[in-house]
Write an enzyme that holds these catalytic residues in place. Structure first.
Site, PDB file in Angstrom:
ATOM      1  CB  ALA A  74       1.620  -2.814   1.213  1.00 11.65           C
ATOM      2  CG  ASP A  75      -1.208  -4.186  -4.788  1.00 13.10           C
ATOM      3  OD1 ASP A  75      -0.526  -3.349  -5.413  1.00 13.10           O
ATOM      4  OD2 ASP A  75      -2.294  -4.619  -5.214  1.00 13.10           O
ATOM      5  CB  THR A  76      -4.249  -0.582  -1.739  1.00 11.96           C
ATOM      6  OG1 THR A  76      -3.438  -0.557  -0.562  1.00 11.96           O
ATOM      7  CG2 THR A  76      -5.675  -0.185  -1.369  1.00 11.96           C
ATOM      8  CB  SER A 110      -4.329  -2.736   2.249  1.00 10.09           C
ATOM      9  OG  SER A 110      -4.743  -1.483   1.756  1.00 10.09           O
ATOM     10  N   GLY A 111      -3.306  -5.666   0.976  1.00 13.08           N
ATOM     11  CA  GLY A 111      -2.548  -6.860   1.319  1.00 13.08           C
ATOM     12  C   GLY A 111      -1.157  -6.434   1.730  1.00 13.08           C
TER      13      GLY A 111
END
Length: 191
Positions: A74-76, A110-111
């Site tokens: 994840a990344d935000t 968020s991805g």
């Protein structure tokens, strides 16, 4: 395969993501590679950056996955006025970010990417956050007390600044914490 047939791995050092994933009662392990490149093309639309980086992180693990493993990455990012606010590198940058967010509405995206040896799927979730006007003293206090250098936009919504500064949220609160857990749960069930 059902989700219970997989050994779930979370590729994140974030204690918030770990807490959120634990909250949906899925057994998992943390597995983090050092020094993963989180860069992205400068011409990529800002709304796509978090998902792009989550996919990039996932692809760093692909050749290490076993057949029964499912990796969550994840990344935000925080967006204000079409500018990405990532993690601050120092106190001055954190202060500048919070001053810019003060009194305005920004977007948190968020991805998330789910990867196994057989397939990969990714998605992103956006939430809008309206901050009240923060004083210089409030910003200084927060940075000195909470050291938000590991957080996109220099803040954690679940911390003091969220309690005193967030006027309104449209979308998932947990997404703002760094993991859209409701959507992730649904995606895990259909994976």
């Amino acid at each position: 395969m059902k989700i219970t047939d997989y050994k779930v791995l979370l590729a994140s050092n974030s204690p918030r993501r770990e807490e959120l994933l634990r909250g949906i009662d899925i057994d998992f392990e943390i597995k983090v590679l050092p020094d993963i490149d989180e860069s992205y093309p400068t011409n990529l639309p800002n709304e796509e950056v978090a998902e792009y980086v989550a996919l990039k992180k996932a692809n760093s693990y692909t050749n290490r996955l076993k057949e029964d493993e499912l990796m969550i990455t994840a990344d935000t990012v925080v967006l204000l006025d079409n500018k990405i606010y990532g993690k601050p590198t120092n106190k001055e940058e954190a202060k500048e970010m919070l001053q810019n967010l003060s009194g305005k509405t920004h977007r948190v995206i968020s991805g998330v990417c789910l990867t196994s040896t057989a397939k990969q799927t990714s998605f992103s979730v956006a939430s809008d956050v309206e901050f009240s006007t923060l004083t210089k003293q409030e910003i200084e206090y927060y940075i000195n007390r909470y050291a938000p250098f590991d957080k996109a936009g220099s803040y954690g919504v679940q911390e003091w600044i969220g309690y005193i500064g967030v006027k309104h949220i449209r979308g998932s609160y947990f997404n703002i914490m760094g993991l859209p857990i409701q959507r992730l749960y649904r995606e895990l069930l259909s994976f």
